[in-house]
Write an enzyme that holds these catalytic residues in place. Sequence first.
Site, PDB file in Angstrom:
ATOM      1  N   ASP A  11       0.866  -1.177   0.000  1.00 39.69           N
ATOM      2  CA  ASP A  11       0.000   0.000   0.000  1.00 39.69           C
ATOM      3  C   ASP A  11       0.903   1.227   0.000  1.00 39.69           C
ATOM      4  OD1 ASP A  11      -2.227  -1.595   0.121  1.00 39.69           O
ATOM      5  OD2 ASP A  11      -2.513  -1.380   2.274  1.00 39.69           O
ATOM      6  N   ASP A 130     -13.614  -4.005  -1.866  1.00 42.30           N
ATOM      7  CA  ASP A 130     -13.444  -3.769  -0.432  1.00 42.30           C
ATOM      8  C   ASP A 130     -14.815  -3.903   0.209  1.00 42.30           C
ATOM      9  OD1 ASP A 130     -10.764  -3.152  -0.901  1.00 42.30           O
ATOM     10  OD2 ASP A 130     -11.190  -1.022  -1.171  1.00 42.30           O
TER      11      ASP A 130
END
Length: 255
Positions: A11, A130
């Site tokens: 990330d 997500d």
Amino acid sequence: MFKVRVIPCLDVKDGRVVKGVNFVDLRDAGDPVEAAIAYDAAGADELCFLDITATHENRGIMLDVVRRTAEACFMPVTVGGGVRTVDDIKTLLRSGADKVSINSAAVARREFVKEAAEKFGDQCIVVAIDAKRVPGRDRWEIFTHGGRKGTGIDAIEFAQEVVSLGAGEILLTSMDRDGTRSGFDIPLTRAIADSVQVPVIASGGVGDLDHLVDGIREGHATAVLAASIFHFGEYTIREAKDHMVRAGLPMRLDP
């Protein structure tokens, strides 16, 4: 028989690798290109770069990171974050990405998935989902914009729809488990994996090596993604793969 893939996830925020809990409370974990080179040398099957600020803050795509990583690494690289147009995908693929992950843009306009798959082939189009469990129900809702925006969309139905439009892979992250080290959301992972005919990457919640095994064996995923257990030196890629081999899973082991 297919080989199970172990995929470290980087990330990236402001050009640095970060790791947080439930998509917030981020801490620095290093330079993304250096980390990618280390994972390539360690035998990672693939690497996933997610620019976690790109969509939310309307930032451009981190093409320089992608380009330098592709020049230095042999393993396949998936890149996501801020991918909104067919031109974004083209630029990433030309910069060295092997696959491109679409998240918020796929939710906003489903036809984007079809356009991308028709132009570049479904093998390089990943849809990132997500999802968060709806309290008190066996249902999961999709969130976008780095987990900041609820949509009311059912995750299973959405997964089936984007696959029908040409998504070649699903990257599934449980927002409830992300960064908690408590293991994958197995019911969510299994529900998605059993409902589509493309590979599903389980993500969110890995705290030990048994969790990786559970994602495949119990969650029916075809690949497992993890971040903090690798970034901070708790386990190596080889230790993860050896553990999974001992559990009877088919892995690619470098000599």
